[in-house]
Design a protein around this motif. Structure first.
Motif, mmCIF file in Angstrom:
data_model
loop_
_atom_site.group_PDB
_atom_site.id
_atom_site.type_symbol
_atom_site.label_atom_id
_atom_site.label_comp_id
_atom_site.label_asym_id
_atom_site.label_seq_id
_atom_site.Cartn_x
_atom_site.Cartn_y
_atom_site.Cartn_z
ATOM 1 N N ARG A 15 1.153 9.276 2.425
ATOM 2 C CA ARG A 15 1.453 8.831 0.961
ATOM 3 C C ARG A 15 0.766 7.725 0.491
ATOM 4 O O ARG A 15 0.877 7.158 -0.627
ATOM 5 C CB ARG A 15 2.812 8.995 0.634
ATOM 6 N N TYR A 16 0.227 6.632 1.576
ATOM 7 C CA TYR A 16 -0.097 5.262 1.122
ATOM 8 C C TYR A 16 -1.440 5.513 0.114
ATOM 9 O O TYR A 16 -2.205 6.190 0.569
ATOM 10 C CB TYR A 16 -0.540 4.547 2.515
ATOM 11 N N ASP A 17 -1.770 4.718 -0.760
ATOM 12 C CA ASP A 17 -2.823 4.809 -1.334
ATOM 13 C C ASP A 17 -3.934 3.463 -0.923
ATOM 14 O O ASP A 17 -4.875 2.941 -1.468
ATOM 15 C CB ASP A 17 -2.643 4.599 -2.939
ATOM 16 N N SER A 18 -3.416 2.880 0.299
ATOM 17 C CA SER A 18 -4.163 1.759 0.801
ATOM 18 C C SER A 18 -5.380 2.446 1.428
ATOM 19 O O SER A 18 -5.262 3.150 2.432
ATOM 20 C CB SER A 18 -3.320 1.011 2.018
ATOM 21 N N GLY A 37 0.732 -1.202 -0.098
ATOM 22 C CA GLY A 37 0.138 -0.182 0.138
ATOM 23 C C GLY A 37 0.753 1.306 0.004
ATOM 24 O O GLY A 37 0.199 2.515 0.187
ATOM 25 N N ASP A 38 2.251 1.201 -0.100
ATOM 26 C CA ASP A 38 2.941 2.173 0.077
ATOM 27 C C ASP A 38 3.429 2.477 -1.348
ATOM 28 O O ASP A 38 4.680 1.812 -1.777
ATOM 29 C CB ASP A 38 4.025 2.163 1.200
ATOM 30 N N PRO A 39 3.342 3.472 -2.153
ATOM 31 C CA PRO A 39 3.767 3.598 -3.508
ATOM 32 C C PRO A 39 5.414 3.842 -3.395
ATOM 33 O O PRO A 39 6.106 3.438 -4.515
ATOM 34 C CB PRO A 39 2.856 4.936 -4.214
ATOM 35 N N LYS A 65 -5.929 4.339 5.292
ATOM 36 C CA LYS A 65 -6.462 5.662 5.221
ATOM 37 C C LYS A 65 -7.864 5.310 6.757
ATOM 38 O O LYS A 65 -8.103 6.540 7.269
ATOM 39 C CB LYS A 65 -7.441 6.235 4.129
ATOM 40 N N ASN A 92 -0.244 1.242 -10.267
ATOM 41 C CA ASN A 92 -1.043 2.128 -9.212
ATOM 42 C C ASN A 92 -1.940 1.033 -8.477
ATOM 43 O O ASN A 92 -1.943 -0.142 -8.793
ATOM 44 C CB ASN A 92 -1.975 2.971 -10.122
ATOM 45 N N HIS A 93 -2.912 1.562 -7.727
ATOM 46 C CA HIS A 93 -3.655 0.756 -6.835
ATOM 47 C C HIS A 93 -4.335 -0.198 -7.699
ATOM 48 O O HIS A 93 -4.349 -1.419 -7.303
ATOM 49 C CB HIS A 93 -4.309 1.467 -6.001
ATOM 50 N N SER A 115 -10.474 -1.729 0.132
ATOM 51 C CA SER A 115 -10.979 -1.337 -1.247
ATOM 52 C C SER A 115 -12.038 -2.340 -1.823
ATOM 53 O O SER A 115 -12.110 -3.425 -1.611
ATOM 54 C CB SER A 115 -9.946 -0.876 -2.114
#
Length: 395
Positions: free
Chosen positions: A262-265, A109-111, A269, A122-123, A178
């Motif tokens: 910065r995580y997209d997880s 989850g951390d780009p 969030k 990407n995610h 997600s």
């Protein structure tokens, strides 16, 4: 229910956000934790993965001979591993441990960390890749020869010669919040893991995953990842929670939350939203405390209280459908004892499975040209190989 503990490959100590009271996480220390968990009756241990950790597979493998019944929940990493390499690793570990492997699928989850490992998806693309990975991995583990051409992965006549002990393969665990992650869970996994959110939020996730799985004709079990701070009295427990973050200041919180942002997880969030970086509002549900998430990524909540109240909260999650509880506490060696001694007598624990004996591993001989299993043949009637007669001198 099953209770797991945790091997702190990223460090351990008495306090968060400080080197005060820190411990070196060397082999002797992780062996002590694993042996404590084994002897105390924990069903397994989570072995974490990521840039901040010692390698999970090497660490877990080193603990096989140091333990007897303990299972190891170890990560496979789509994108970092090919499905065939992951299948060989998983099967070998399962065979050498006597069937004590559990597989934790971690998409990441951390780009920033992923870029350092050469992953620039990407995610949504990462979950597409995970879907393809699991499709190939599961078939390989079941003995199929696989040719596959997808958007992210390709394999030609891939196969696994040495199968795992557990059938059809070691149980697969997976977490993610997600919509893409929930569909992966419904399609591929045996146990869906959630981080320790309030019970009403956990109930919603369980219902969604259960419905998605049922629509596919599948059943999924559920687990939860939580820290625990349990003491003989409520006062002692909450005092221990306060001590754990005594060195965490506002600057440390701000820096940690900046990095975690910065995580997209989606799950990360959701963890951050529980406390919003505010140490004045950390109790988010009865006995559920979000203080650890101020400076720690991933699981950021702890059950805090005396044995009766913490066990009651655990049973509430159990009523929602949670069967596996992956717990941890600081420092992990002492807290493994404290949690077991105070909580286990109050919980309806499942009996632990015994590992399969070494004799369960089939003898197949060396592969022919490294690509074909030797045929099973009967012994020659004569007991040996016939040789052409050699003429004797003078005849």
């Amino acid at each position: 229910m099953e209770i797991f503990w945790f091997i702190p490959l990223h460090g351990d100590g008495r306090y968060l956000g400080s080197s005060e009271g820190a411990r070196a996480v060397d082999y002797n220390y992780i062996r002590q934790i694993a042996q404590a968990a084994d002897s105390l009756g924990y069903h397994g241990v989570l072995v974490p993965t990521g840039k901040a950790c010692e390698d999970a597979w090497i660490a877990a493998s080193s603990l096989i001979s140091a333990t007897e019944s303990l299972k190891f929940l170890v990560a496979v990493r789509p994108g970092l591993m090919s499905p065939s390499a992951a299948a060989r690793m998983a099967s070998t570990f399962d065979r050498l441990s006597g069937g004590r492997l559990l597989v934790n699928v971690v998409t990441g989850g951390d780009p920033h960390e992923l870029a350092g490992d050469g992953i620039f998806l990407n995610h949504s693309e990462r979950y597409e890749q995970t879907d393809e990975f699991m499709d190939v991995w599961r078939k390989l583990m079941q003995g199929e020869k696989v040719s596959f051409s997808g958007k992210h992965l390709r394999a030609e006549e891939s196969e696994l010669f040495f199968p795992p002990i557990q059938k059809p393969y070691p149980p697969v665990y997976f977490g993610g919040s997600s919509p893409a992650a929930l569909n992966i869970a419904a399609d591929h996994v045996d146990c869906y893991l959630t981080w320790g959110e309030p019970p009403e939020e956990v109930a919603k996730k369980i219902q969604v995953v259960r419905s998605l799985a049922e629509a596919r004709g599948r059943k999924v079990k559920f687990g939860i990842r939580l820290h625990v701070i349990v003491r003989e009295t409520e006062e002692e427990a909450w005092a221990a929670a306060d001590r754990l973050i005594r060195y965490v200041d506002e600057e440390s919180i701000a820096e940690a939350q900046r990095i975690l942002s910065r995580y997209d997880s989606v799950g990360q969030k959701r963890m951050a939203d529980l406390h919003k970086g505010d140490r004045s509002s950390l109790v988010i549900a009865p006995n559920l405390w979000a203080g650890i998430g101020l400076v720690r990524g991933g699981a950021g909540t702890a059950l805090v209280g005396n044995a009766e109240s913490v066990s009651a909260r655990i049973k509430e999650y159990r009523e929602l459908g949670i069967e596996t509880f992956v717990l941890s506490g600081y420092p992990h060696l002492e807290e493994a004892y404290t949690a077991a001694e105070l909580l286990f007598p109050l919980l309806p624990l499942a009996a632990r499975e015994q590992p399969s004996p070494a004799s369960a591993i089939e003898a197949v001989g060396e592969l022919v040209a490294y690509n074909k299993r030797p045929d099973k043949r009967s012994r020659p009637q004569s007991g040996g190989v016939a040789h052409e007669a050699v003429p004797q001198a003078g005849r």
